[in-house]
Design a protein around this motif. Structure first.
Motif, PDB file in Angstrom:
ATOM      1  N   UNK A 241      37.335  57.944  62.229  1.00 18.56           N
ATOM      2  CA  UNK A 241      38.640  57.883  61.345  1.00 18.56           C
ATOM      3  C   UNK A 241      38.303  56.956  59.954  1.00 18.56           C
ATOM      4  N   UNK A 242      38.478  57.369  58.612  1.00 21.64           N
ATOM      5  CA  UNK A 242      38.418  56.305  57.662  1.00 21.64           C
ATOM      6  C   UNK A 242      39.837  55.890  57.500  1.00 21.64           C
ATOM      7  N   UNK A 243      39.730  54.405  57.256  1.00 22.07           N
ATOM      8  CA  UNK A 243      41.119  53.855  57.053  1.00 22.07           C
ATOM      9  C   UNK A 243      41.289  53.993  55.459  1.00 22.07           C
ATOM     10  N   UNK A 244      42.721  53.802  55.203  1.00 24.21           N
ATOM     11  CA  UNK A 244      42.887  54.061  53.831  1.00 24.21           C
ATOM     12  C   UNK A 244      42.946  52.646  53.123  1.00 24.21           C
ATOM     13  N   UNK A 245      42.280  52.314  52.242  1.00 23.78           N
ATOM     14  CA  UNK A 245      42.357  51.215  51.575  1.00 23.78           C
ATOM     15  C   UNK A 245      42.724  51.086  50.062  1.00 23.78           C
ATOM     16  N   UNK A 246      43.958  50.741  49.929  1.00 22.94           N
ATOM     17  CA  UNK A 246      44.692  50.841  48.899  1.00 22.94           C
ATOM     18  C   UNK A 246      44.505  49.780  47.738  1.00 22.94           C
ATOM     19  N   UNK A 247      44.583  50.170  46.685  1.00 26.66           N
ATOM     20  CA  UNK A 247      44.192  49.065  45.390  1.00 26.66           C
ATOM     21  C   UNK A 247      45.328  48.016  45.378  1.00 26.66           C
ATOM     22  N   UNK A 248      45.060  46.887  45.310  1.00 21.39           N
ATOM     23  CA  UNK A 248      46.279  45.874  45.058  1.00 21.39           C
ATOM     24  C   UNK A 248      46.134  45.323  43.849  1.00 21.39           C
ATOM     25  N   UNK A 249      47.324  44.711  43.354  1.00 28.88           N
ATOM     26  CA  UNK A 249      47.231  43.948  42.087  1.00 28.88           C
ATOM     27  C   UNK A 249      46.511  42.891  41.776  1.00 28.88           C
ATOM     28  N   UNK A 349      45.468  54.353  49.401  1.00 27.80           N
ATOM     29  CA  UNK A 349      44.398  54.350  50.264  1.00 27.80           C
ATOM     30  C   UNK A 349      43.579  55.775  50.311  1.00 27.80           C
ATOM     31  N   UNK A 350      44.258  56.779  49.762  1.00 27.93           N
ATOM     32  CA  UNK A 350      43.433  58.195  49.661  1.00 27.93           C
ATOM     33  C   UNK A 350      43.499  58.872  48.704  1.00 27.93           C
ATOM     34  N   UNK A 351      42.389  59.732  48.483  1.00 26.83           N
ATOM     35  CA  UNK A 351      42.179  60.636  47.336  1.00 26.83           C
ATOM     36  C   UNK A 351      41.384  61.678  47.673  1.00 26.83           C
ATOM     37  N   UNK A 369      38.635  57.244  50.917  1.00 21.69           N
ATOM     38  CA  UNK A 369      39.555  56.332  51.253  1.00 21.69           C
ATOM     39  C   UNK A 369      39.754  55.181  50.480  1.00 21.69           C
ATOM     40  N   UNK A 370      39.823  55.584  49.008  1.00 22.45           N
ATOM     41  CA  UNK A 370      40.213  54.816  48.133  1.00 22.45           C
ATOM     42  C   UNK A 370      41.206  55.507  47.124  1.00 22.45           C
TER      43      UNK A 370
END
Length: 389
Positions: A241-249, A349-351, A369-370
């Motif tokens: 399962x792909x982890x969600x990697x969310x963009x940070x400031x 982290x998801x698109x 997962x970006x």
């Protein structure tokens, strides 16, 4: 896990292939495939460049008239594994398509009418909601209900729930305490609350849980063997399962699993692979999930969305839709003389993006997962532009 551009580039791995031997040569050279000219080689090169620039992490699959043409995976699924063809991605709002098909199946069986009111199936709602909101309004985002995630206190409490029943009943209880933003049918607002209630209706009418109904009547007959509503603990521990990697400031990316619910809802976060979504497209368009009449009812446009702020795009702008309609689940666009029908999804982290091109036989599945600022990823836009050019 927190990643930076440097660390991700160090981990990047590309896997995949141009598939279907009869189509490979044409795809690789950008020539005609089954009378449809799409430069797959250019698209493949574009995706590779996006991944090299740390602008895409995920998997994609392009299918033409039932034949896989291009499959690619880039980046990391998690600390244990790279993204690959078998990686399960959180689907975000693409999950709404499964809920819409479940409703259509029950309508086809005569157990639901699209004009039935919410109060016919679910109790505890005030009369202004129970007696006026119809299944049609819930499906088309015209109910006047809003987004569960913006309801005061919802997310804080929802993150403490530890089983599927809590997620379903707790979310429904929050929606019961809300009010309509406009009279049903008098406006339009994208509504996670509406699709959650559709799932609650599926459970009430079928006499089983929403999750079990969709597994048995949507995933299984569509051949979606890897698709499921995985729980947050499974998300943490299952390397598939792909982890969600969310963009940070700061410019890096952070794993945001713990910002997601214990399990997905009828409005979002089933998990699927690209191949399973291609199987879903084949089953849906091939009337294996619904008969031909109800397939048409589900996929045909119903209402136009509200006007967007700013001037409309010029009719001659490449990739600009000439018409947009909300269907019973999907959204359908008329672009370059072709209908494009599907759904996208997004969260930290998801698109995700799933589109069917019935006029030319293409299906595109692009799972990442970006997350991306301002809507779909450039990869999604490039695929649509090439197919509709």
């Amino acid at each position: 896990m927190t990643t930076t551009r440097r660390s991700v580039l160090g981990l990047l791995g590309a896997s995949g292939a141009l598939l279907a031997t009869g189509a490979v040569a044409g795809a690789a050279s950008g020539t005609t495939l089954s009378s449809t000219s799409v430069d797959v080689r250019a698209f493949d090169r574009f995706v590779r460049e996006q991944a090299a620039a740390d602008a895409f992490s995920g998997s994609l699959l392009l299918v033409h008239r039932g034949r896989p043409v291009l499959a690619r995976s880039y980046g990391r699924a998690n600390d244990a594994a790279p993204n690959g063809p078998d990686t399960r991605f959180a689907m975000a709002s693409v999950t709404k398509l499964f809920t819409a098909v479940a409703i259509a199946q029950l309508a086809q069986a005569g157990k639901i009418a699209y004009t039935s009111t919410l109060g016919t199936f679910l109790s505890g709602f005030p009369a202004e909601i129970a007696d006026t909101v119809q299944v049609h309004h819930l499906l088309t985002h015209t109910s006047g209900l809003g987004d569960t995630f913006t309801m005061p206190g919802y997310l804080e409490e929802a993150l403490t729930w530890t089983d599927a029943d809590q997620v379903m009943t707790g979310t429904t209880d929050y929606i019961r305490r809300t009010s309509l933003e406009f009279a049903p049918g008098a406006g339009s607002r994208y509504s996670n609350a509406a699709y959650h209630l559709l799932g609650a209706i599926v459970a009430q009418v079928s006499g089983t849980s929403y999750y079990d109904y969709v597994r048995e009547h949507v995933f299984r007959p569509a051949g979606m063997t890897a698709t499921d509503f995985y729980t947050r603990p499974q998300w943490h521990t299952d390397p598939r399962i792909a982890h969600p990697y969310a963009k940070q400031p700061s410019g890096g990316r952070t794993d945001t699993i713990d910002q997601r619910l214990y399990v997905g809802t009828p409005a979002g976060d089933a998990f699927a692979t690209c191949a399973d979504m291609a199987n879903f497209a084949a089953a849906l368009q091939g009337s294996k999930l619904l008969d031909r009449a109800f397939t048409g009812i589900t996929l045909n446009g119903k209402v136009p969305p509200p006007p967007q702020p700013g001037p409309p795009p010029p009719g001659g702008t490449p990739g600009a839709p000439h018409a947009v309609f909300q269907c019973y689940g999907p959204v359908t666009l008329l672009v370059g003389g072709q209908w494009v029908t599907g759904h996208g999804g997004g969260a930290p982290g998801t698109s995700t993006d799933f589109q069917m091109y019935p006029d030319t036989g293409w299906v595109t599945v692009i799972l990442s997962n970006y997350d991306y600022d301002g809507g779909p990823s450039p990869v999604v836009k490039k695929a649509r532009d090439l197919i509709t050019a």
